[in-house]
Design a protein around this motif. Structure first.
Motif, PDB file in Angstrom:
ATOM      1  N   LEU A  59      40.657  47.476  42.203  1.00 14.82           N
ATOM      2  CA  LEU A  59      39.263  47.650  42.596  1.00 14.82           C
ATOM      3  C   LEU A  59      38.470  46.430  42.152  1.00 14.82           C
ATOM      4  O   LEU A  59      38.843  45.758  41.186  1.00 14.82           O
ATOM      5  N   LEU A  60      37.382  46.155  42.838  1.00 16.64           N
ATOM      6  CA  LEU A  60      36.453  45.146  42.360  1.00 16.64           C
ATOM      7  C   LEU A  60      35.798  45.657  41.079  1.00 16.64           C
ATOM      8  O   LEU A  60      35.485  46.841  40.958  1.00 16.64           O
ATOM      9  N   ASP A  61      35.600  44.753  40.124  1.00 16.55           N
ATOM     10  CA  ASP A  61      34.933  45.118  38.879  1.00 16.55           C
ATOM     11  C   ASP A  61      33.469  45.429  39.196  1.00 16.55           C
ATOM     12  O   ASP A  61      32.734  44.556  39.666  1.00 16.55           O
ATOM     13  N   PRO A  62      33.005  46.660  38.953  1.00 17.03           N
ATOM     14  CA  PRO A  62      31.644  47.040  39.345  1.00 17.03           C
ATOM     15  C   PRO A  62      30.557  46.329  38.546  1.00 17.03           C
ATOM     16  O   PRO A  62      29.399  46.337  38.952  1.00 17.03           O
ATOM     17  N   SER A  63      30.933  45.722  37.427  1.00 17.46           N
ATOM     18  CA  SER A  63      29.940  45.036  36.606  1.00 17.46           C
ATOM     19  C   SER A  63      29.761  43.574  36.997  1.00 17.46           C
ATOM     20  O   SER A  63      28.944  42.868  36.404  1.00 17.46           O
ATOM     21  N   ARG A  64      30.518  43.132  37.999  1.00 18.81           N
ATOM     22  CA  ARG A  64      30.485  41.726  38.399  1.00 18.81           C
ATOM     23  C   ARG A  64      30.186  41.624  39.885  1.00 18.81           C
ATOM     24  O   ARG A  64      30.420  42.560  40.652  1.00 18.81           O
ATOM     25  N   ASP A  65      29.668  40.465  40.294  1.00 18.25           N
ATOM     26  CA  ASP A  65      29.433  40.235  41.718  1.00 18.25           C
ATOM     27  C   ASP A  65      30.305  39.101  42.238  1.00 18.25           C
ATOM     28  O   ASP A  65      30.026  38.529  43.290  1.00 18.25           O
ATOM     29  N   ASP A  66      31.368  38.776  41.468  1.00 15.37           N
ATOM     30  CA  ASP A  66      32.288  37.731  41.898  1.00 15.37           C
ATOM     31  C   ASP A  66      33.562  38.387  42.427  1.00 15.37           C
ATOM     32  O   ASP A  66      33.516  39.478  42.999  1.00 15.37           O
ATOM     33  N   LEU A  67      34.709  37.758  42.238  1.00 18.39           N
ATOM     34  CA  LEU A  67      35.973  38.283  42.755  1.00 18.39           C
ATOM     35  C   LEU A  67      36.838  38.886  41.653  1.00 18.39           C
ATOM     36  O   LEU A  67      38.060  38.995  41.814  1.00 18.39           O
ATOM     37  N   THR A  68      36.226  39.280  40.556  1.00 20.28           N
ATOM     38  CA  THR A  68      36.980  39.912  39.480  1.00 20.28           C
ATOM     39  C   THR A  68      37.490  41.272  39.924  1.00 20.28           C
ATOM     40  O   THR A  68      36.734  42.090  40.468  1.00 20.28           O
ATOM     41  N   ILE A  69      38.772  41.507  39.695  1.00 24.94           N
ATOM     42  CA  ILE A  69      39.377  42.788  40.047  1.00 24.94           C
ATOM     43  C   ILE A  69      39.901  43.471  38.787  1.00 24.94           C
ATOM     44  O   ILE A  69      40.202  42.821  37.780  1.00 24.94           O
ATOM     45  N   VAL A  70      39.979  44.787  38.833  1.00 31.45           N
ATOM     46  CA  VAL A  70      40.567  45.572  37.753  1.00 31.45           C
ATOM     47  C   VAL A  70      41.639  46.464  38.340  1.00 31.45           C
ATOM     48  O   VAL A  70      41.591  46.861  39.506  1.00 31.45           O
ATOM     49  N   ASP A 106      40.298  52.835  26.398  1.00 30.60           N
ATOM     50  CA  ASP A 106      39.113  53.453  27.003  1.00 30.60           C
ATOM     51  C   ASP A 106      38.731  52.763  28.312  1.00 30.60           C
ATOM     52  O   ASP A 106      38.340  53.427  29.290  1.00 30.60           O
ATOM     53  N   GLU A 107      38.833  51.436  28.337  1.00 31.42           N
ATOM     54  CA  GLU A 107      38.539  50.710  29.576  1.00 31.42           C
ATOM     55  C   GLU A 107      39.556  51.069  30.652  1.00 31.42           C
ATOM     56  O   GLU A 107      39.204  51.232  31.829  1.00 31.42           O
ATOM     57  N   ASN A 108      40.813  51.198  30.255  1.00 34.15           N
ATOM     58  CA  ASN A 108      41.854  51.565  31.209  1.00 34.15           C
ATOM     59  C   ASN A 108      41.604  52.953  31.779  1.00 34.15           C
ATOM     60  O   ASN A 108      41.785  53.186  32.980  1.00 34.15           O
ATOM     61  N   LEU A 109      41.168  53.879  30.925  1.00 36.25           N
ATOM     62  CA  LEU A 109      40.841  55.222  31.407  1.00 36.25           C
ATOM     63  C   LEU A 109      39.738  55.184  32.454  1.00 36.25           C
ATOM     64  O   LEU A 109      39.785  55.902  33.458  1.00 36.25           O
ATOM     65  N   GLU A 110      38.739  54.330  32.233  1.00 36.87           N
ATOM     66  CA  GLU A 110      37.654  54.203  33.205  1.00 36.87           C
ATOM     67  C   GLU A 110      38.174  53.699  34.542  1.00 36.87           C
ATOM     68  O   GLU A 110      37.763  54.181  35.610  1.00 36.87           O
ATOM     69  N   VAL A 111      39.088  52.721  34.492  1.00 39.41           N
ATOM     70  CA  VAL A 111      39.660  52.183  35.731  1.00 39.41           C
ATOM     71  C   VAL A 111      40.487  53.254  36.437  1.00 39.41           C
ATOM     72  O   VAL A 111      40.386  53.441  37.662  1.00 39.41           O
ATOM     73  N   GLY A 171      46.135  48.558  31.601  1.00 38.35           N
ATOM     74  CA  GLY A 171      45.045  48.124  32.465  1.00 38.35           C
ATOM     75  C   GLY A 171      44.768  46.646  32.310  1.00 38.35           C
ATOM     76  O   GLY A 171      45.017  46.055  31.252  1.00 38.35           O
ATOM     77  N   PHE A 172      44.248  46.040  33.363  1.00 40.55           N
ATOM     78  CA  PHE A 172      43.940  44.610  33.310  1.00 40.55           C
ATOM     79  C   PHE A 172      42.687  44.304  34.109  1.00 40.55           C
ATOM     80  O   PHE A 172      42.289  45.032  35.017  1.00 40.55           O
ATOM     81  N   ARG A 173      42.076  43.180  33.751  1.00 39.76           N
ATOM     82  CA  ARG A 173      40.956  42.609  34.503  1.00 39.76           C
ATOM     83  C   ARG A 173      41.322  41.166  34.830  1.00 39.76           C
ATOM     84  O   ARG A 173      41.678  40.400  33.944  1.00 39.76           O
ATOM     85  N   LEU A 174      41.260  40.814  36.102  1.00 39.53           N
ATOM     86  CA  LEU A 174      41.601  39.459  36.533  1.00 39.53           C
ATOM     87  C   LEU A 174      40.373  38.791  37.140  1.00 39.53           C
ATOM     88  O   LEU A 174      39.874  39.215  38.184  1.00 39.53           O
ATOM     89  N   THR A 175      39.884  37.759  36.455  1.00 35.81           N
ATOM     90  CA  THR A 175      38.846  36.901  37.019  1.00 35.81           C
ATOM     91  C   THR A 175      39.554  35.648  37.513  1.00 35.81           C
ATOM     92  O   THR A 175      39.989  34.823  36.718  1.00 35.81           O
ATOM     93  N   PRO A 176      39.728  35.504  38.812  1.00 36.71           N
ATOM     94  CA  PRO A 176      40.564  34.408  39.323  1.00 36.71           C
ATOM     95  C   PRO A 176      39.965  33.037  39.063  1.00 36.71           C
ATOM     96  O   PRO A 176      38.760  32.836  39.203  1.00 36.71           O
ATOM     97  N   THR A 177      40.826  32.130  38.654  1.00 30.77           N
ATOM     98  CA  THR A 177      40.431  30.733  38.492  1.00 30.77           C
ATOM     99  C   THR A 177      40.790  29.916  39.730  1.00 30.77           C
ATOM    100  O   THR A 177      40.367  28.767  39.849  1.00 30.77           O
ATOM    101  N   ARG A 178      41.551  30.513  40.632  1.00 34.05           N
ATOM    102  CA  ARG A 178      41.890  29.862  41.904  1.00 34.05           C
ATOM    103  C   ARG A 178      41.923  30.919  42.986  1.00 34.05           C
ATOM    104  O   ARG A 178      42.548  31.967  42.822  1.00 34.05           O
ATOM    105  N   VAL A 179      41.241  30.651  44.077  1.00 35.80           N
ATOM    106  CA  VAL A 179      41.173  31.584  45.198  1.00 35.80           C
ATOM    107  C   VAL A 179      41.470  30.835  46.491  1.00 35.80           C
ATOM    108  O   VAL A 179      40.886  29.777  46.752  1.00 35.80           O
ATOM    109  N   VAL A 180      42.362  31.370  47.277  1.00 36.57           N
ATOM    110  CA  VAL A 180      42.639  30.832  48.610  1.00 36.57           C
ATOM    111  C   VAL A 180      42.502  31.979  49.600  1.00 36.57           C
ATOM    112  O   VAL A 180      43.256  32.956  49.528  1.00 36.57           O
TER     113      VAL A 180
END
Length: 213
Positions: A43-54, A114-119, A156-165
């Motif tokens: 899912l897109l991270d709801p706290s961000r407006d970039d391409l961070t996914i959880v 706790d963060e993983n439970l939220e996801v 659980g993980f959060r990925l804020t991409p440093t490279r996007v194609v």
């Protein structure tokens, strides 16, 4: 993914839309044992407006991928399908494949329990929302102990991409009449390669490009 300027998709809003509509992604890591690929919903991270996914992986996939220690590639695949040369008319041509896809690369951050439970809760809510009687994660017959045991079996993980194609290959290099024909063929019920989703994506892109001329 090899990029072609004619097909580049760099608008963050469009890539967010792609992720939102196609949450089942392929996760790829390069490990000492070779390449490893897994498939999970994100899912897109709801706290961000970039391409961070959880998201999450089932254990021991976190160890297999070296989650949090090495680069992870998330491949998002949108509508795609075969394009017949017969749709181009009486001209020299070969088949191709139209598609929309994005590659997000970076080193993911591991989430706390706790963060993983939220996801996990958000994932269940997202996909159960379309059911006539949604079964949400914390609701009976599930009890808190069951849910927390479930969480302990995942990472659980959060990925804020440093490279996007991002790439959107939708016959942009063809004349308007050919694009219209391809859209019609993809939308035709009798075609073995009919794909309403791909036809809709092509129509949306085509109308946007015409409006920008």
């Amino acid at each position: 993914m090899r990029q072609n300027p004619s097909f580049a998709m760099s608008d963050i809003g469009e890539i967010r839309r792609l992720i939102e509509q196609n949450p089942w992604v392929t996760l790829v890591s390069s490990t000492d044992a070779g390449l490893v690929a897994s498939h999970y919903a994100v899912l897109l991270d709801p706290s961000r407006d970039d391409l961070t996914i959880v998201g999450h992986v089932g254990k021991p996939d976190d160890l297999i991928h070296g989650l949090g220690d090495r680069e992870l590639l998330a491949i998002v695949q949108g509508p795609h399908g075969y394009i017949s040369p017969g749709w181009y008319g009486d001209t020299q041509s070969v088949p191709t494949w139209n598609f929309v896809s994005a590659h997000l690369s970076g080193i993911p951050e591991l989430l706390s329990p706790d963060e993983n439970l939220e996801v996990l809760e958000r994932l269940v809510a997202r996909f159960e929302s379309g059911m006539p009687q949604p079964r949400l994660m914390w609701e009976p017959p599930n009890d808190p102990d069951f849910v927390r045991r479930l969480e302990r079996g995942t990472a659980g993980f959060r990925l804020t991409p440093t490279r996007v194609v991002g790439k959107r290959k939708l016959s942009q290099n063809k004349p308007d009449d050919i694009v219209e024909t391809v859209i019609a063929e993809l939308g035709a019920g009798g075609s073995p390669y009919a794909d309403p989703r791909l036809a809709g994506e092509m129509r949306r892109d085509f109308e946007t490009r015409k409006a920008a001329r």
